[in-house]
Design an enzyme around this catalytic site. Structure first.
Site, PDB file in Angstrom:
ATOM      1  N   ASN A 287      -6.844  21.445 -21.369  1.00  0.00           N
ATOM      2  CA  ASN A 287      -6.597  21.988 -22.709  1.00  0.00           C
ATOM      3  C   ASN A 287      -5.640  23.169 -22.549  1.00  0.00           C
ATOM      4  O   ASN A 287      -6.046  24.224 -22.048  1.00  0.00           O
ATOM      5  CB  ASN A 287      -7.931  22.429 -23.324  1.00  0.00           C
ATOM      6  CG  ASN A 287      -7.751  23.202 -24.621  1.00  0.00           C
ATOM      7  OD1 ASN A 287      -6.680  23.174 -25.233  1.00  0.00           O
ATOM      8  ND2 ASN A 287      -8.797  23.900 -25.044  1.00  0.00           N
ATOM      9  N   TRP A 288      -4.407  22.946 -22.959  1.00  0.00           N
ATOM     10  CA  TRP A 288      -3.401  23.997 -22.768  1.00  0.00           C
ATOM     11  C   TRP A 288      -3.460  25.076 -23.845  1.00  0.00           C
ATOM     12  O   TRP A 288      -2.723  26.062 -23.787  1.00  0.00           O
ATOM     13  CB  TRP A 288      -2.001  23.369 -22.703  1.00  0.00           C
ATOM     14  CG  TRP A 288      -1.657  22.848 -21.335  1.00  0.00           C
ATOM     15  CD1 TRP A 288      -2.520  22.613 -20.306  1.00  0.00           C
ATOM     16  CD2 TRP A 288      -0.348  22.525 -20.838  1.00  0.00           C
ATOM     17  NE1 TRP A 288      -1.830  22.153 -19.205  1.00  0.00           N
ATOM     18  CE2 TRP A 288      -0.497  22.090 -19.505  1.00  0.00           C
ATOM     19  CE3 TRP A 288       0.933  22.546 -21.405  1.00  0.00           C
ATOM     20  CZ2 TRP A 288       0.587  21.692 -18.716  1.00  0.00           C
ATOM     21  CZ3 TRP A 288       2.007  22.145 -20.620  1.00  0.00           C
ATOM     22  CH2 TRP A 288       1.840  21.726 -19.294  1.00  0.00           C
ATOM     23  N   LYS A 289      -4.289  24.874 -24.848  1.00  0.00           N
ATOM     24  CA  LYS A 289      -4.412  25.863 -25.935  1.00  0.00           C
ATOM     25  C   LYS A 289      -3.024  26.223 -26.478  1.00  0.00           C
ATOM     26  O   LYS A 289      -2.157  25.359 -26.546  1.00  0.00           O
ATOM     27  CB  LYS A 289      -5.184  27.092 -25.446  1.00  0.00           C
ATOM     28  CG  LYS A 289      -6.475  26.719 -24.721  1.00  0.00           C
ATOM     29  CD  LYS A 289      -7.343  27.907 -24.450  1.00  0.00           C
ATOM     30  CE  LYS A 289      -8.547  27.456 -23.639  1.00  0.00           C
ATOM     31  NZ  LYS A 289      -9.558  28.471 -23.549  1.00  0.00           N
TER      32      LYS A 289
ATOM     33  N   GLU B 155     -13.061  28.246 -29.843  1.00  0.00           N
ATOM     34  CA  GLU B 155     -12.000  29.127 -30.366  1.00  0.00           C
ATOM     35  C   GLU B 155     -11.646  28.742 -31.802  1.00  0.00           C
ATOM     36  O   GLU B 155     -11.295  29.604 -32.614  1.00  0.00           O
ATOM     37  CB  GLU B 155     -10.783  29.073 -29.427  1.00  0.00           C
ATOM     38  CG  GLU B 155     -11.079  29.809 -28.116  1.00  0.00           C
ATOM     39  CD  GLU B 155     -10.281  29.360 -26.915  1.00  0.00           C
ATOM     40  OE1 GLU B 155      -9.317  28.584 -27.066  1.00  0.00           O
ATOM     41  OE2 GLU B 155     -10.646  29.781 -25.789  1.00  0.00           O
TER      42      GLU B 155
ATOM     43  N   GLY C  62      -9.436  24.692 -19.188  1.00  0.00           N
ATOM     44  CA  GLY C  62      -8.415  25.481 -19.868  1.00  0.00           C
ATOM     45  C   GLY C  62      -7.421  26.053 -18.882  1.00  0.00           C
ATOM     46  O   GLY C  62      -6.479  25.397 -18.445  1.00  0.00           O
ATOM     47  N   GLY C  63      -7.629  27.300 -18.482  1.00  0.00           N
ATOM     48  CA  GLY C  63      -6.669  28.032 -17.660  1.00  0.00           C
ATOM     49  C   GLY C  63      -6.182  27.284 -16.429  1.00  0.00           C
ATOM     50  O   GLY C  63      -4.980  27.269 -16.139  1.00  0.00           O
TER      51      GLY C  63
ATOM     52  N   GLU D 279     -19.496  23.593 -23.525  1.00  0.00           N
ATOM     53  CA  GLU D 279     -18.723  24.751 -23.091  1.00  0.00           C
ATOM     54  C   GLU D 279     -19.431  26.032 -23.539  1.00  0.00           C
ATOM     55  O   GLU D 279     -19.253  26.476 -24.690  1.00  0.00           O
ATOM     56  CB  GLU D 279     -17.326  24.714 -23.717  1.00  0.00           C
ATOM     57  CG  GLU D 279     -16.537  23.479 -23.364  1.00  0.00           C
ATOM     58  CD  GLU D 279     -15.041  23.739 -23.493  1.00  0.00           C
ATOM     59  OE1 GLU D 279     -14.352  23.625 -22.486  1.00  0.00           O
ATOM     60  OE2 GLU D 279     -14.578  24.080 -24.597  1.00  0.00           O
TER      61      GLU D 279
ATOM     62  N   SER E 168     -14.330  27.931 -17.317  1.00  0.00           N
ATOM     63  CA  SER E 168     -13.894  28.499 -16.037  1.00  0.00           C
ATOM     64  C   SER E 168     -14.027  27.528 -14.857  1.00  0.00           C
ATOM     65  O   SER E 168     -14.305  27.942 -13.733  1.00  0.00           O
ATOM     66  CB  SER E 168     -14.624  29.815 -15.754  1.00  0.00           C
ATOM     67  OG  SER E 168     -14.268  30.785 -16.734  1.00  0.00           O
TER      68      SER E 168
ATOM     69  N   GLY F 131     -12.732  31.014 -20.177  1.00  0.00           N
ATOM     70  CA  GLY F 131     -11.662  31.966 -19.888  1.00  0.00           C
ATOM     71  C   GLY F 131     -12.138  33.276 -19.293  1.00  0.00           C
ATOM     72  O   GLY F 131     -11.368  34.237 -19.214  1.00  0.00           O
TER      73      GLY F 131
ATOM     74  N   HIS G 210     -13.707  23.053 -30.820  1.00  0.00           N
ATOM     75  CA  HIS G 210     -13.622  24.041 -29.720  1.00  0.00           C
ATOM     76  C   HIS G 210     -14.116  25.388 -30.229  1.00  0.00           C
ATOM     77  O   HIS G 210     -13.878  25.759 -31.380  1.00  0.00           O
ATOM     78  CB  HIS G 210     -12.175  24.148 -29.237  1.00  0.00           C
ATOM     79  CG  HIS G 210     -12.053  24.892 -27.944  1.00  0.00           C
ATOM     80  ND1 HIS G 210     -12.130  26.257 -27.882  1.00  0.00           N
ATOM     81  CD2 HIS G 210     -11.890  24.451 -26.670  1.00  0.00           C
ATOM     82  CE1 HIS G 210     -12.023  26.637 -26.606  1.00  0.00           C
ATOM     83  NE2 HIS G 210     -11.862  25.555 -25.859  1.00  0.00           N
TER      84      HIS G 210
HETATM   85  C1  PEP Z   1     -11.599  25.646 -22.672  1.00  0.00           C
HETATM   86  O1  PEP Z   1     -11.039  26.417 -23.397  1.00  0.00           O
HETATM   87  O2  PEP Z   1     -11.911  24.521 -23.071  1.00  0.00           O
HETATM   88  C2  PEP Z   1     -11.904  26.100 -21.324  1.00  0.00           C
HETATM   89  C3  PEP Z   1     -12.862  25.489 -20.690  1.00  0.00           C
HETATM   90  O3  PEP Z   1     -11.178  27.174 -20.836  1.00  0.00           O
HETATM   91  P1  PEP Z   1     -11.275  27.787 -19.363  1.00  0.00           P
HETATM   92  O4  PEP Z   1     -11.291  26.623 -18.383  1.00  0.00           O
HETATM   93  O5  PEP Z   1     -10.045  28.617 -19.229  1.00  0.00           O
HETATM   94  O6  PEP Z   1     -12.524  28.567 -19.309  1.00  0.00           O
END
Ligand code: PEP
Length: 256
Positions: free
Chosen positions: A10-12, A95, A234-235, A168, A213, A174, A93
């Site tokens: 997920n590149w957000k 966010e 994500g990251g 999540e 994470s 993050g 999500h």
């Molecule tokens: C996400 O936003 O779906 C996520 C899991 O982010 P991260 O891996 O950066 O925690």
């Protein structure tokens, strides 16, 4: 549960066209892991370019509107995503729930709109730190699953594996903090019970992903945990090196 792990990036709100080279590198590497289902959800602006270039990975959206079209400035509909090459969409999500006030019934409507448009769906759920500390994590997440999943009627014609739930924990996204493996196992079991209650046997094909994470170091342990069908990343999905290491933790490299 489908056997192949599902690893989704997920590149957000990250990525301009300069990042397409990174996506191509991920795609080439993913082809070496045929036993792993790999997907990326770039920002809307890159979906078409991603989808046209990708050979081994699926391209998806990070959100969609409930309506197919209309007066909704700035929004993107599920048929629009499908039209530019997306084959799935992430909904709910944390966010989006936080930044845009999205609640479970809206998430459910989005998931059903996506299915109507022929897209696969990843429905995200997860508790906040306050909810976990108060001992309410399982109750909160179970309610989110009950109220956010598309109806049994909506998924009746859907092929197995086209719908996933991503657990999540909000406090793990993050932050570099990862849920303990035993907590992940317990929550995935609770989510599986709700999926079975909603869909019966049809729910066996619904994968439950862990997100929060995930990185090259912790992926193997999380992916090996009972009930974990993949990861939403994500990251660590923004760079081929770290994302491919997660893909490698999920499967075996084929020898050419
Ligand atoms: C996400 O936003 O779906 C996520 C899991 O982010 P991260 O891996 O950066 O925690």
């Amino acid at each position: 549960m489908p056997a192949s792990p599902y690893i989704v990036g997920n590149w957000k709100m990250n990525g301009t066209r300069a990042m397409l080279a990174e996506a191509r590198a991920i795609d080439r590497a993913a082809a070496r892991y045929p036993g792993v289902q790999v997907a990326l959800a770039p920002p809307f602006t890159l979906i078409q370019s991603f989808a046209e270039a990708a050979q081994a990975i699926a391209t998806g959206g990070q959100d969609c509107h409930v309506a197919a079209k209309g007066a909704h400035t700035g929004d993107i509909s599920a048929p629009m995503l499908a039209d530019c090459g997306a084959t799935f969409v992430i909904v709910g999500h944390s966010e989006r729930r936080k930044d845009h006030g999205e609640n479970d019934s809206l998430v459910k409507a989005k998931a059903e709109a996506a299915i109507d448009a022929g897209l696969g769906v990843i429905v995200c759920v997860g508790e906040t730190l306050e909810e976990r500390d108060a001992g309410k994590a399982e109750a909160v997440v179970s309610k989110q699953v009950d109220k956010s999943l598309p109806s049994a009627e909506a998924i009746a014609e859907l092929a197995p594996g086209r719908i996933s739930v991503a657990y999540e924990p909000v406090w793990a996204i993050g932050t570099g903090r990862v849920a303990e493996v035993e907590d992940v196992i317990a929550m995935h079991a609770a989510i599986r019970a709700r999926i079975t209650a909603a869909y019966g046997d049809k729910g066996d094909g619904v994968r439950i992903l862990y997100g929060g994470s995930v990185n090259a170091e912790n992926a193997a342990a999380l992916l090996a945990a009972e009930g974990v069908g993949g990861a939403l990343v994500g990251g660590a999905s923004l760079a081929a090196e770290s994302f491919v290491a997660i893909i490698a933790a999920a499967g075996t490299e084929s020898v050419a």
